[in-house]
Design an enzyme around this catalytic site. Structure first.
Site, PDB file in Angstrom:
ATOM      1  N   LYS A   1      -6.650  -4.725  13.449  1.00 13.06           N
ATOM      2  CA  LYS A   1      -5.313  -4.307  13.874  1.00 13.06           C
ATOM      3  C   LYS A   1      -4.910  -4.992  15.181  1.00 13.06           C
ATOM      4  O   LYS A   1      -3.729  -5.315  15.387  1.00 13.06           O
ATOM      5  CB  LYS A   1      -5.264  -2.785  14.036  1.00 13.06           C
ATOM      6  CG  LYS A   1      -5.334  -2.020  12.725  1.00 13.06           C
ATOM      7  CD  LYS A   1      -4.108  -2.249  11.858  1.00 13.06           C
ATOM      8  CE  LYS A   1      -4.079  -1.305  10.671  1.00 13.06           C
ATOM      9  NZ  LYS A   1      -2.883  -1.466   9.825  1.00 13.06           N
TER      10      LYS A   1
ATOM     11  N   TYR B   1     -12.035  -1.879  11.868  1.00 14.13           N
ATOM     12  CA  TYR B   1     -10.619  -1.535  11.699  1.00 14.13           C
ATOM     13  C   TYR B   1      -9.808  -1.903  12.941  1.00 14.13           C
ATOM     14  O   TYR B   1      -8.734  -2.526  12.842  1.00 14.13           O
ATOM     15  CB  TYR B   1     -10.510  -0.037  11.411  1.00 14.13           C
ATOM     16  CG  TYR B   1      -9.116   0.530  11.474  1.00 14.13           C
ATOM     17  CD1 TYR B   1      -8.249   0.420  10.392  1.00 14.13           C
ATOM     18  CD2 TYR B   1      -8.675   1.193  12.615  1.00 14.13           C
ATOM     19  CE1 TYR B   1      -6.965   0.953  10.445  1.00 14.13           C
ATOM     20  CE2 TYR B   1      -7.400   1.732  12.674  1.00 14.13           C
ATOM     21  CZ  TYR B   1      -6.552   1.605  11.590  1.00 14.13           C
ATOM     22  OH  TYR B   1      -5.284   2.127  11.648  1.00 14.13           O
TER      23      TYR B   1
ATOM     24  N   GLY C   1       0.819  -1.208   0.000  1.00 19.35           N
ATOM     25  CA  GLY C   1       0.000   0.000   0.000  1.00 19.35           C
ATOM     26  C   GLY C   1       0.850   1.253   0.000  1.00 19.35           C
ATOM     27  O   GLY C   1       0.559   2.215   0.714  1.00 19.35           O
ATOM     28  N   ALA C   2       1.895   1.256  -0.831  1.00 22.70           N
ATOM     29  CA  ALA C   2       2.926   2.296  -0.727  1.00 22.70           C
ATOM     30  C   ALA C   2       2.738   3.462  -1.683  1.00 22.70           C
ATOM     31  O   ALA C   2       3.528   4.409  -1.645  1.00 22.70           O
ATOM     32  CB  ALA C   2       4.304   1.675  -0.967  1.00 22.70           C
TER      33      ALA C   2
END
Length: 261
Positions: free
Chosen positions: A171, A167, A20-21
């Site tokens: 995580k 989310y 996801g860069a």
């Protein structure tokens, strides 16, 4: 077994995958590694133009590859492409990719409305994606007798000031995976750590956050300001550097002191 006297790879000697860069926080992390001389694989899903623009900043050391981290075969192919391009395996993995998500507390799903599909989407992108990248990188790491896995977390599972259920749950699961992988992979010279931020000023994901929320967070931190993506990326560099060689299974919170770990 891990040899404590084995040489540690400097950042400029590493091939780094950042998932996801192409935009947001991932772009800042990728740029931080490029600034330190590393070779960087810029993974993206949809943001091809943004990835190409980032490659243009260091074309001899950056490579953009589109791949869905939820697809194990695509991830394996990505790492094979990277090794063929750079002549060295990926030995540093930064699991940053995030399924589509906006940090807008007013629009979040409340407990009564929360759907399992939303949780599943986050678990697939965050946990399954990280598992796929680590497994694909393991052969190269084991061959080198050295590796670094850096997972991107959040301070919300310690301080759920805004209850983003889907989310935050994903995580939190990633933190558990961080610790079990650290235990499993440590004998091979591979460290696994997490860097957790709060709201960052500003990324694509936090752009929907009202200004009043930024001000409230800033007033609540000892530093009286909101952490920037560049500051967060500095902490990621630490876990890739030789300075962190004795640190594994840890979660470093980088949020200006808002959460005390």
């Amino acid at each position: 077994m891990n040899n404590p006297s084995a040489p540690q790879l400097r950042i400029q000697d590493q091939v780094v995958l950042v998932t996801g860069a192409a935009r947001g926080l991932g772009q800042h992390i990728a740029r931080a590694f490029l600034d330190q001389g590393a070779r960087v694989v810029i993974n993206y899903l949809h943001s091809e133009a943004a990835a190409a623009k980032l490659v243009a900043e260091a074309p001899e050391r950056a490579l953009a590859i589109g791949a869905d981290v939820c697809d194990a075969a695509a991830v394996r192919d990505m790492l094979e492409q990277a090794q063929a391009h750079f002549g060295l395996p990926v030995t540093t993995v930064v699991n940053n990719a995030l399924p589509d998500f906006k940090f807008n507390g007013d629009a979040r799903a409340h407990a009564a409305d929360l759907r399992w599909e939303s949780l599943q989407q986050q678990f697939d992108g965050v946990v399954k994606g990280a598992l796929n990248t680590v497994q694909a990188a393991l052969p190269g790491m084991c061959a080198q007798g050295w590796g670094r896995v850096i997972n991107i977390g959040t301070n919300l599972f310690q301080n759920p000031v805004v209850p983003y259920h889907d989310y935050t749950a994903a995580k939190a699961a990633l933190l558990s995976l961080t610790r079990t992988l650290a235990q499993d992979l440590g004998p091979g010279g591979i460290t696994v750590n997490m860097v957790s931020g709060g709201l960052l000023r500003t990324t694509d994901a936090s752009a929907a956050t009202p200004e009043a929320v930024f001000d409230l967070i800033a007033a609540s931190t000892p530093l009286r300001r909101v952490t920037t993506p560049e500051e967060f990326a500095d902490a990621v560099l630490f876990f890739a550097s030789p300075w962190s060689r004795a640190v594994t299974g840890q979660n470093l919170v980088v949020d200006g002191g808002l959460v005390k770990n």
